[in-house]
Design a protein around this motif. Structure first.
Motif, mmCIF file in Angstrom:
data_model
loop_
_atom_site.group_PDB
_atom_site.id
_atom_site.type_symbol
_atom_site.label_atom_id
_atom_site.label_comp_id
_atom_site.label_asym_id
_atom_site.label_seq_id
_atom_site.Cartn_x
_atom_site.Cartn_y
_atom_site.Cartn_z
ATOM 1 N N ARG A 63 0.813 -1.218 0.000
ATOM 2 C CA ARG A 63 0.000 0.000 0.000
ATOM 3 C C ARG A 63 0.850 1.273 0.000
ATOM 4 O O ARG A 63 0.387 2.342 -0.368
ATOM 5 C CB ARG A 63 -0.911 -0.022 1.231
ATOM 6 C CG ARG A 63 -1.998 1.016 1.181
ATOM 7 C CD ARG A 63 -2.974 0.800 2.294
ATOM 8 N NE ARG A 63 -4.173 1.576 2.084
ATOM 9 C CZ ARG A 63 -5.254 1.491 2.839
ATOM 10 N NH1 ARG A 63 -5.281 0.635 3.832
ATOM 11 N NH2 ARG A 63 -6.318 2.234 2.599
ATOM 12 N N GLN A 64 2.106 1.146 0.422
ATOM 13 C CA GLN A 64 2.999 2.305 0.480
ATOM 14 C C GLN A 64 3.669 2.591 -0.852
ATOM 15 O O GLN A 64 4.583 3.416 -0.931
ATOM 16 C CB GLN A 64 4.063 2.073 1.563
ATOM 17 C CG GLN A 64 3.507 1.964 2.967
ATOM 18 C CD GLN A 64 2.738 3.196 3.373
ATOM 19 O OE1 GLN A 64 3.191 4.316 3.140
ATOM 20 N NE2 GLN A 64 1.575 3.001 3.976
ATOM 21 N N GLU A 96 -4.413 4.335 -3.872
ATOM 22 C CA GLU A 96 -2.974 4.191 -4.063
ATOM 23 C C GLU A 96 -2.647 3.831 -5.517
ATOM 24 O O GLU A 96 -1.665 4.317 -6.087
ATOM 25 C CB GLU A 96 -2.414 3.126 -3.112
ATOM 26 C CG GLU A 96 -2.424 3.522 -1.644
ATOM 27 C CD GLU A 96 -3.777 3.467 -0.990
ATOM 28 O OE1 GLU A 96 -4.725 2.955 -1.629
ATOM 29 O OE2 GLU A 96 -3.912 3.932 0.159
ATOM 30 N N LYS A 109 -2.704 6.908 -7.584
ATOM 31 C CA LYS A 109 -1.502 7.726 -7.388
ATOM 32 C C LYS A 109 -0.337 7.193 -8.225
ATOM 33 O O LYS A 109 0.411 7.958 -8.823
ATOM 34 C CB LYS A 109 -1.124 7.756 -5.906
ATOM 35 C CG LYS A 109 -2.052 8.603 -5.054
ATOM 36 C CD LYS A 109 -1.636 8.571 -3.598
ATOM 37 C CE LYS A 109 -2.616 9.377 -2.724
ATOM 38 N NZ LYS A 109 -2.258 9.301 -1.293
#
Length: 1116
Positions: free
Chosen positions: A174-175, A210, A213
């Motif tokens: 997720r990061q 995410e 992004k």
């Protein structure tokens, strides 16, 4: 370092293919056939001359490999040329695992990537990345990742997670949006394929934000996403109903030169359709035609599905007709979609028409289509016809499946035919169909909506016992039944057990849990769960957010409620009329009139028109804040805005008018209401108090007379009692009595509930005899037949004023009138006898009670035990205690309190502790009062250590000490001279949030002054005043006494003057203390002067006064 690789397929035997790698210390050999008898790799021994040797017998032959060091590092020698077989990734990883040196491992890894006989896979690359990460070789990791991209080796989530770990990035895949920046800084540059794959990995667990992004970053780096990536993003956004972003993506595709295909357009149509944007969906269909990308049967079917879901059934039929007329004929999926959707609306005739046309087009009915028809019949309430269709299925050789059975069970349950549904459920297995979690969900949901959570939970338990893994739907259905009644403990058990079942909560699960927490008033946990829910990518619904706003407002957490309202946009939720109604109600309670009007005005701009509830909330706000004229204007505005006033609307306006004393207008408004609506109970509760208050008793009686003849309204006992209570809030007792008399005289009401509130009010005002006169008038003169409730109410009032004889006479009168006393009557009188220590009369009454067949309850026994203890008959009290616990009674703390107190005061502490320890045997948990009795008993007896231990035990068992607990302990500590400990506990008392009262300050001031800590005592006196607690006469008497004892007579005199300035009148103990101080200081004249002043003001001396006067000069 030098490396030599030898590969052979014919060395010693034709089936052997091997290679070896040499470094400075060791040689590693890999064999494609399992390296000499099954071992994939082996570490060879280095020889002194720099060569290495391994030998292994293979049958009669001897296999031998010899490797020689070369001068050139990384040279690769293919000894025998071509190899017939290739090594697996497991074998390559095996070799890599045997190498501990990162340089050697990387050399071998590079060699494998260059060899046509050895193949790299995602597993070998990921292993190498992890190996290099462990050794901190970031640059080499960059090389491996880049090679992975060049070789077009699939990158999987583990690839990225390993790189994230190397760069100290926590939080999993997720990061990725954050990690990409750090990756680029470290040299990891993603190509288009990597970006496409990473977006897909993010979408799989639902991390849509995410993924977007990462997509934006990809675009910013000049790369072009694939059609597959766009499709995946659109599908994910479609699940979130984010149509705006989907349409933006469609435009971006075109900007990048990508031409949307049928699949892309169909996704857009599906998403727009499900979001109810039918016109936009049709717009996409037109675009497809304009761009030469004609729709296919799937596109038409998707649009038909959307039209049906939006309730546009006629348009769905038109599109279906268009399909039949075109080259894109409906297929079986189209028919299934149409029949399913029309079946949901219970339109059985249309379903049958589609069925006939489906058969005409050559599609034979199957179990799916039959089940759709069965479901349509069930939804139309024609369950018996559905069972007939089941028989037809079997005749045609089509056997019902699980969905067929579940559909029939659902149909039966909708008609409340539970027994038949259970019978069908039990017969499923005999037909070869095993029930699943959903089959149980139907029953769990049924019990939950029926308001029977215990049966719902029992069904859930049966499902688990049967070995059927609960589905998320089963958990949600169980949570629903618990959420409705706020049974938070069981709900938490189900929620926490989800992970054990391998399930993840969905939006419904979170919504149900938040509802449960809100119902239980645990708003912090509800809001925390909302944060967790959003973190997991689940979407809250507006209903639950409305519930949170409402709960926050009711808990006086107004700012948080408004913040939650402000978050709606971020949550992609639109406020509903319910949202505005909650906020308007809250603003009304706060008295924020202007803010309420502003909010009301903003509703129209937000596309959310007000309803009747909205107007009612606003009118309530206006009427309660002295803006009745504006409320009347709003009332007339309702009709213009198509909102019809209801009974509550009229009641609110009537309340506002009466609040301003406009009784005539309120009366007129009431009559206007009757032209359109029937008044309800609340109308009378609102109108009549004001009417009676202003002396219009006759008008009030007429209104009630009309009301009782109104149809469909019950005027039972509760109504008359509540009506009189409302009248007594506004009107004087005389006016209320006059109104009650009028109702009785006009034969409107003959119920004694009419006079109960009057009796209660008179008794509370210490006018018990007046209450008796009123009782006599209504019962003996006006003919009302009193019930036990009336007798008990009056008796309780008389006993409360110690008019016992009158209460006993009333008791005799009650029996003579044929009104049977109940347990409450006997308990009242038994308690009165017990408090007066009339034990003989108490037992006489108790025996009468038993003879009349009135069974005693635990309160009765507690009264008797307490009375026996007070009369010093502790042993008889114990006998009664042991008698009742041997029966079917369960003692309460009120049973144990008097017994423990009596035993302690009788000097029997061991027995007191024995009784205390027995409490748990009878499931009776000690409360604060029990511990206070124990601490007091042991402390006053000098066993202060035991008292302190009991205080600590109390806190340890989760029972919070109250003010009395601390006060008792402090007093006992002072009694035993442990002043410092007393001060410690008094300070602890303040730290716990409890507020000391006059008694606790007096104990501290007296104890400190007695121990000559007079400055600290004065400091507490100041603290006491600063807290707004007024010192009383005991406070000043203690200070005067101890200042005198310490020889500080002047300070004692100041205290005497201060108490008079405070408006307190000195008593004999004040004068005695002052006389004592002067006498002890040797000032006889001043002592006698105080004595004379005492006599002048009329304060009679006592024996203590004369004892304090100087012995050699007694003058009066």
């Amino acid at each position: 370092m030098a490396v030599l690789v030898l590969c052979s397929s014919t060395m010693c035997c034709s089936s052997l293919s091997s290679c070896c790698v040499l470094n400075d210390a060791n040689v590693y050999v890999l064999s494609n056939n399992g390296f000499f008898g099954g071992t994939p790799f082996v570490k060879m021994k280095s020889l002194p001359n720099g060569s290495s040797l391994i030998r292994k017998k293979h049958g009669k032959r001897q296999l031998c490999l010899r490797a020689f060091e070369t001068r050139c590092a990384h040279d690769v020698v293919d000894v025998n040329g071509k190899s017939k077989c290739r090594a697996s990734s497991e074998e390559v990883i095996g070799v890599l695992k045997s190498i501990s040196d990162p340089n050697s491992a990387l050399s071998y890894f590079k060699m494998v990537s260059q060899s046509p006989n050895l193949v790299h896979t995602p597993e070998t690359f990921n292993y190498m990345l992890e190996f290099l990460r462990v050794h901190g070789r970031i640059e080499d990791m960059v090389f491996v990742f880049d090679l992975m991209q060049k070789k077009v080796i699939n990158r999987n989530p583990n690839t990225y997670l390993t790189i994230f770990k190397a760069l100290s990035i926590k939080g999993g895949i997720r990061q990725a949006p954050f990690a990409l920046g750090k990756m680029r800084q470290a040299g990891f540059v993603l190509n288009e394929f990597s970006y496409n794959g990473l977006i897909y990995f993010l979408l799989q667990p639902g991390f849509c934000k995410e993924a977007l992004k990462v997509y934006r970053r990809m675009i910013s780096e000049g790369m072009k996403p694939s059609m597959k990536t766009y499709s995946a993003l659109m599908v994910a956004l479609g699940r979130r109903r984010d149509t705006g972003t989907i349409m933006d993506l469609l435009e971006e595709m075109k900007t990048l030169g990508l031409r949307p295909n049928i699949y892309t357009y169909t996704i857009c149509i599906r998403v727009l359709g499900r979001a109810g944007r039918i016109d936009d969906a049709y717009g996409i269909l037109k675009t497809m035609d304009d761009e030469g990308c004609g729709p296919d049967v799937v596109t038409y079917t998707v649009l038909i599905d959307a039209l049906c879901a939006a309730g546009e059934l006629d348009k769905a039929k038109e599109l279906y007709a268009k399909m039949r007329a075109s080259s894109h004929k409906p297929d079986q999926v189209t028919y299934i979609t149409l029949m399913g959707k029309f079946g949901n609306y219970g339109d059985v005739d249309t379903v049958k028409r589609f069925w006939s046309e489906m058969e005409a087009d050559g599609y034979a009915p199957d179990v799916v289509t039959y089940t759709i028809l069965v479901e349509a019949l069930c939804k139309a309430g024609k369950v018996d016809q559905a069972f007939d269709m089941l028989a037809v299925m079997r005749l045609n050789g089509i056997f019902p499946n699980l969905h067929t059975y579940n559909t029939l069970i659902s149909g039966l349950l909708n008609l409340r035919r539970l027994d038949e549904a259970l019978e069908l459920f039990n017969n499923m297995e005999s037909s070869g169909v095993e029930p699943t979690a959903y089959s149980y969900v139907l029953f769990i949901d049924y019990y939950g909506k029926l308001g029977d959570p215990d049966k719902a939970l029992d069904t859930f338990g049966k499902m688990k016992k049967r070995g059927i893994m609960p589905s998320i739907a089963a958990c949600n259905a169980s949570l629903y039944s618990l959420a409705e009644i706020g049974r938070i403990g069981e709900a938490k058990d189900i929620f926490n057990d989800l992970h054990n079942c391998g399930l993840s909560p969905d939006s419904i699960t979170y919504n149900m849990m938040m509802k449960c927490y809100s119902k239980a008033g645990q708003i912090d946990k509800a809001t925390k769960l909302l944060t967790e829910m959003l973190g997991e990518g689940c979407e809250p619904d507006i209903i639950v957010v409305n519930s949170l706003i409402d709960t926050l407002y009711k808990a006086d957490r107004v700012d948080e409620a408004w913040k939650m309202f402000g978050r709606l946009k971020d949550l992609k939720l639109a406020p509903t009329v319910v949202t505005y109604n909650i906020l308007l109600t809250g603003l009304g309670k706060e008295g924020k009139l202007l803010k309420a009007l502003d909010l009301f005005g903003s509703m129209k701009e937000s596309g959310c028109p007000p309803n009747t509830v909205t107007f009612n909330a606003l009118l309530d706000c206006l009427c309660k804040n002295d803006a009745v004229d504006l409320a009347l204007k709003m009332f007339y505005r309702m009709t213009i805005m198509n909102c019809r006033p209801d009974v509550l609307t009229y009641n609110t306006i009537i309340y506002g008018l009466l609040k301003e004393g406009r009784v005539g207008y309120a009366f007129w408004f009431y009559h206007q209401m009757k032209k359109f609506l029937y008044p309800d109970h609340v109308t009378l509760y609102t109108l009549l108090p004001g009417v009676v208050k202003h002396g219009r008793v006759e008008d009030a009686i007429k209104i009630v007379m009309e009301f009782v003849h109104q149809s469909d309204l019950q005027t039972g006992n509760q109504f008359w009692g509540e009506l009189m209570e409302c009248i007594l809030i506004e009107a004087e007792i005389e006016e209320a009595t006059s109104f009650a008399e009028g109702l009785v005289c006009n034969s409107i009401c003959q119920d004694d509930n009419l006079i109960l509130p009057l009796i209660r009010v008179l008794c509370k005002r210490n006018k018990a005899l007046n209450a008796q006169n009123l009782f006599d008038k209504f019962t003996k003169t006006l003919g009302i037949h009193p019930t036990p409730e009336s007798y008990n109410c009056l008796m309780d009032g008389l006993l409360g004023r110690n008019i016992t004889e009158a209460a006993l006479k009333l008791f005799i009168e009650m029996k003579n009138a044929g009104c049977c006393p109940n347990i409450f009557t006997y308990n009242l009188l038994l308690d009165a006898h017990g408090k007066s220590r009339r034990i003989d009369e108490l037992f006489e009454l108790y025996n009468e009670m038993l003879c009349r067949g009135c069974k005693p309850n635990i309160i009765t026994h507690n009264i008797i035990i307490s009375a026996l203890v007070k009369s010093n008959s502790i042993n008889k009290a114990l006998d009664l205690y042991y008698e009742i616990i041997s029966g079917d009674f369960f003692p309460t703390p009120c049973t144990y309190g008097p017994l423990i107190d009596g035993l302690l005061k009788a000097g029997r502490p061991e027995e007191a502790m024995k009784i205390f320890e027995e409490m748990s045997d009878y499931q009776c948990k000690p409360n604060c009062a029990i511990y206070n009795i124990l601490i007091n008993g042991f402390g006053k007896a000098g066993n202060i250590d035991i008292a302190c231990d009991l205080f600590k035990r109390m806190a340890k068992e989760g029972i919070r000490p109250d003010l009395k607990s601390y006060t008792i302990l402090v007093e006992c500590l002072f009694m035993t001279g442990r002043v410092d400990d007393a001060v410690h506990y008094f300070e602890e008392l303040k730290l716990t949030g409890l507020d000391p009262d006059t008694v606790s300050y007096n104990l501290m001031i007296n104890g400190l002054a007695k121990s000559r800590r007079l400055e600290k005592a004065l400091s507490l006196l100041s603290e006491m005043k600063n807290r707004g607690i007024a010192p009383d006469l005991y406070t000043y008497n203690a200070l005067i006494l101890h200042f005198g004892n310490a020889g500080m007579v002047d300070q004692a005199g100041k205290m005497f003057e201060e108490l008079q300035l405070m408006g307190l009148e000195p008593n004999v103990f004040t004068y005695n203390a002052l006389i004592r101080g002067h006498s002890m200081s040797g000032n006889k004249d001043r002592a006698f002067s105080v004595f004379k002043k005492m006599m002048v003001v009329g304060c009679s001396p006592n024996a203590g006064t004369f004892a304090q006067l100087p012995n050699n000069k007694m003058e009066i």
